[in-house]
Structure formats: structure tokens, C-alpha cells
Design a protein around this motif. Structure first.
Motif, PDB file in Angstrom:
ATOM      1  N   SER A  34     127.666  80.624  13.081  1.00 42.02           N
ATOM      2  CA  SER A  34     129.010  80.091  12.918  1.00 42.02           C
ATOM      3  C   SER A  34     129.834  80.323  14.175  1.00 42.02           C
ATOM      4  O   SER A  34     129.659  81.314  14.851  1.00 42.02           O
ATOM      5  CB  SER A  34     129.687  80.775  11.735  1.00 42.02           C
ATOM      6  N   ASN A  35     130.747  79.420  14.459  1.00 43.18           N
ATOM      7  CA  ASN A  35     131.586  79.591  15.639  1.00 43.18           C
ATOM      8  C   ASN A  35     133.033  79.902  15.292  1.00 43.18           C
ATOM      9  O   ASN A  35     133.907  79.809  16.115  1.00 43.18           O
ATOM     10  CB  ASN A  35     131.512  78.343  16.530  1.00 43.18           C
ATOM     11  N   CYS A  44     124.805  86.131  14.871  1.00 44.87           N
ATOM     12  CA  CYS A  44     126.100  85.608  14.412  1.00 44.87           C
ATOM     13  C   CYS A  44     127.186  86.509  14.990  1.00 44.87           C
ATOM     14  O   CYS A  44     127.653  87.445  14.335  1.00 44.87           O
ATOM     15  CB  CYS A  44     126.188  85.595  12.890  1.00 44.87           C
ATOM     16  N   SER A  45     127.581  86.242  16.202  1.00 45.80           N
ATOM     17  CA  SER A  45     128.528  87.118  16.885  1.00 45.80           C
ATOM     18  C   SER A  45     129.914  87.109  16.253  1.00 45.80           C
ATOM     19  O   SER A  45     130.726  87.976  16.545  1.00 45.80           O
ATOM     20  CB  SER A  45     128.629  86.735  18.357  1.00 45.80           C
ATOM     21  N   PHE A 100     120.692  91.032  10.549  1.00 45.69           N
ATOM     22  CA  PHE A 100     122.032  91.070  11.145  1.00 45.69           C
ATOM     23  C   PHE A 100     121.968  91.490  12.621  1.00 45.69           C
ATOM     24  O   PHE A 100     122.911  92.044  13.150  1.00 45.69           O
ATOM     25  CB  PHE A 100     122.945  91.996  10.343  1.00 45.69           C
ATOM     26  N   TYR A 101     120.870  91.179  13.258  1.00 47.23           N
ATOM     27  CA  TYR A 101     120.671  91.524  14.655  1.00 47.23           C
ATOM     28  C   TYR A 101     121.718  90.855  15.541  1.00 47.23           C
ATOM     29  O   TYR A 101     122.011  89.676  15.410  1.00 47.23           O
ATOM     30  CB  TYR A 101     119.264  91.100  15.097  1.00 47.23           C
ATOM     31  N   ASN A 102     122.283  91.615  16.432  1.00 44.62           N
ATOM     32  CA  ASN A 102     123.237  91.124  17.429  1.00 44.62           C
ATOM     33  C   ASN A 102     124.488  90.490  16.809  1.00 44.62           C
ATOM     34  O   ASN A 102     125.039  89.536  17.339  1.00 44.62           O
ATOM     35  CB  ASN A 102     122.555  90.149  18.395  1.00 44.62           C
ATOM     36  N   CYS A 103     124.908  91.025  15.688  1.00 45.92           N
ATOM     37  CA  CYS A 103     126.168  90.604  15.071  1.00 45.92           C
ATOM     38  C   CYS A 103     127.262  91.508  15.638  1.00 45.92           C
ATOM     39  O   CYS A 103     127.696  92.470  15.003  1.00 45.92           O
ATOM     40  CB  CYS A 103     126.089  90.691  13.554  1.00 45.92           C
TER      41      CYS A 103
END
Length: 160
Positions: free
Chosen positions: A106-107, A130-131, A150-153
Motif C-alpha cells: 500500500s502507498n 509494506c513500509s 511483516f518483513y521490512n515494515c
């Protein structure tokens, strides 16, 4: 199954802001809600459905997505480049399509996911990278969180 211009016209006349897909056997294809139905802010997919890659690709009107417990298959990248702010995830027995990409990318800057009480397993890569994911509410009966779910959230704080 994808909305048509006839459906869009009917919904606008009723000033509808919500679509519920409750039948069985629905297939939501790429771009299914692309640029259409600008009045729709809530989408519920409750019936047994297959959701293909880029189903909501670049849709900017739908803010709340509810996924019911009977959804059978979701392809990686099904919900990519959206403006979703809330996802209500109630899928208890998901078949994850081939590939290892995330389902949600999502952006939006305010993105949260709420898992229903029936969810015991969170699939691999569900929200990987999902940053903009800022909050998660886990169910009490959760037993497994998949690899890199949830890696790199990087905006994820706090976890409730």
C-alpha cells in the motif's frame, strides 16, 4: 466478476459507498475496480472467492477492505498501490498462489490490519515490504506467523 459501467451507474444513483461480494465462486481479476466506482469507499469480499494479482491496482477510492473467512485464493500483489487505510482480515484457510510476493502493498501513510478472532495462521509474506503499515491487531488464538509476513515494515509501531 468485475463491476461494469451499468453497476457503477446504479451505485451512483443510490449514492452507495459500499460493495459486498457475498456469493460463491467469484473471481476478481486484475484491475477489477480500476478507476471505476469512485464513490465506493468500503469493499467487503465475504464469499468464496479467488482474488487475482492487481485486483485493486491503483484504486484510490476504496479505503476499507474486509476479507471474509471463505476466501479461497489470493494471488501475491492482489492489493498493490492502493489507498487502503484499514484491512479487516478474517481468512482462516487461505490458499496462497504461487510466488512469494506480498498480498498487500500500500502507498497510503495510514495503513492498519486487524485480524479476526478466527485467524490462527498468518501466511508467509502477507505484508512484506509494506513500509506504510503502521499498526496490527492480532487475534488471541493466533498460533503461527509465516516467514517474512511483516518483513521490512519500517513504520510498524506499536503491535497490539
Amino acid at each position: 466478476m468485475c463491476p461494469s459501467s451499468r453497476l457503477e451507474t446504479a451505485l451512483k444513483k443510490k449514492r452507495s459507498t459500499k460493495i459486498t461480494i457475498a456469493g460463491s465462486g467469484a473471481v476478481l481479476k486484475a484491475g477489477c475496480f480500476d478507476g471505476m466506482l469512485s464513490t465506493i469507499t468500503d469493499l467487503e469480499i465475504l464469499g468464496a472467492a479467488t482474488i487475482e494479482r492487481n485486483c485493486l491496482y491503483e484504486n484510490t477510492s476504496i479505503k476499507t477492505l474486509t476479507l471474509g473467512s471463505n476466501i479461497s485464493t489470493i494471488a501475491p500483489g492482489a492489493f498493490t498501490d492502493t489507498k487502503l487505510t484499514t484491512i479487516n482480515y478474517n481468512i482462516s484457510n487461505l490458499t496462497y498462489s504461487a510466488g512469494s510476493g506480498p498480498i498487500f502493498v500500500s502507498n497510503t501513510s495510514d495503513f492498519s490490519i486487524v485480524f479476526g478472532n478466527n485467524v490462527t495462521v498468518i501466511p508467509n509474506y502477507l505484508c512484506s515490504n509494506c513500509s506504510t503499515l503502521t499498526s496490527i491487531k492480532f487475534p488471541t488464538g493466533l498460533t503461527t506467523i509465516g516467514n517474512n509476513a511483516f518483513y521490512n515494515c519500517s513504520s510498524l509501531f506499536p503491535i497490539m
